[in-house]
Enzyme design. Structure first.
Site, PDB file in Angstrom:
ATOM      1  CB  SER A 146     -36.955 -42.834 -35.897  1.00  0.00           C
ATOM      2  OG  SER A 146     -36.988 -42.740 -34.481  1.00  0.00           O
ATOM      3  CE1 TYR A 159     -31.488 -41.985 -34.803  1.00  0.00           C
ATOM      4  CE2 TYR A 159     -33.604 -41.415 -33.837  1.00  0.00           C
ATOM      5  CZ  TYR A 159     -32.786 -42.329 -34.477  1.00  0.00           C
ATOM      6  OH  TYR A 159     -33.277 -43.581 -34.789  1.00  0.00           O
TER       7      TYR A 159
END
Length: 255
Positions: A146, A159
């Protein structure tokens, strides 16, 4: 350079978390490049709909429902795929979740949930698949990292921690498994218009921030991840290993 370098005809790809969004787009891209694709999700109805969608486009698609956070189930399922369907030539570790909260309020239970879904699952599925790839001395693993593997914003620290770990696990997999002629790389998406981001897209303030912060001036389209996936799944990337390719419209390139 021949376009055949990117041809996936005769290859089989397992894509986790692929009943919608980025996972489904990646499955479609690999399928359009010639691969047979195996979709994964936990919700059977959603999985069936995704398989039907791909088959309608002429793609050889199969759906198998299993929980990527259950290591025993993962191992048994991968072994069954290998014996009943055929070798997994390409693995895309896409399954994951997002949980937003100020870090000081993040519960222990939710911390373990996000680590289990975003990091443990990558290890579980890769560990099961690699046993077969090593025997064949070939294979491609693509981990979905990501933008948050490199930079985080408020309320997504856990996250970011998991996605940073995925980036480093990708490097570790390369270090251990490249000797077996297996290439392991990662794709790091930026801000993409997906069902999971609908609330963010609908937030006028956040939508404006994304468009201003992204040099390309817009959200990404999931199909714009397909080229990177096809490259990393194909012979064109046979000497590319341990890398993370960020498909982010230029966010990481600028302050």
């Amino acid at each position: 350079m021949s376009i055949q370098l990117f041809d996936l005809t005769g290859k089989r790809a397992l894509i986790t978390g692929s009943s919608q969004g980025i996972g489904l787009a990646l499955a479609e891209g690999l399928g359009q490049a010639g691969a047979s694709v195996i979709l994964n999700a936990r919700t059977i109805s959603r999985l069936d709909a995704a398989v039907a969608e791909l088959r309608a486009k002429g793609i050889d698609a199969t759906g198998i429902a299993f929980d990527v956070t259950d290591h025993a189930t993962v191992t048994a399922t991968v072994d069954k795929i290998e014996s009943d369907i055929g070798p997994i030539d390409i693995l895309v570790n896409n399954a994951g979740i997002q949980r937003r909260s100020p870090l000081e309020d993040f519960s222990i239970e939710t911390w373990h949930e996000i680590v289990h879904a975003n990091l443990d699952s990558v290890f579980y599925v890769s560990r099961a698949v690699i046993q077969h790839m090593i025997k064949r001395k070939r294979g491609k693993i693509i981990n979905i990292a990501s933008l948050a593997s490199e930079a985080v914003r408020y309320s997504i620290a856990p996250y970011g921690a998991t996605k940073g770990a995925v980036k480093m696990l990708t490097r570790g997999m390369c270090t251990d498994w490249a000797r077996y002629n297996i290439q392991i790389n990662a794709i790091g998406p930026g801000y993409f218009a997906t069902p999971l981001n609908e609330a963010l897209i609908g937030d006028a303030e956040f939508d404006a921030w994304v468009k201003k912060r992204t040099p390309a001036g817009r959200w990404g389209k999931t199909e714009e991840l397909q080229g990177a996936a096809i490259f990393l799944a194909s012979s064109a990337s046979d000497f590319v290993n341990g890398q993370s390719i960020y498909v982010d419209g230029g966010i990481l390139a600028t302050i």
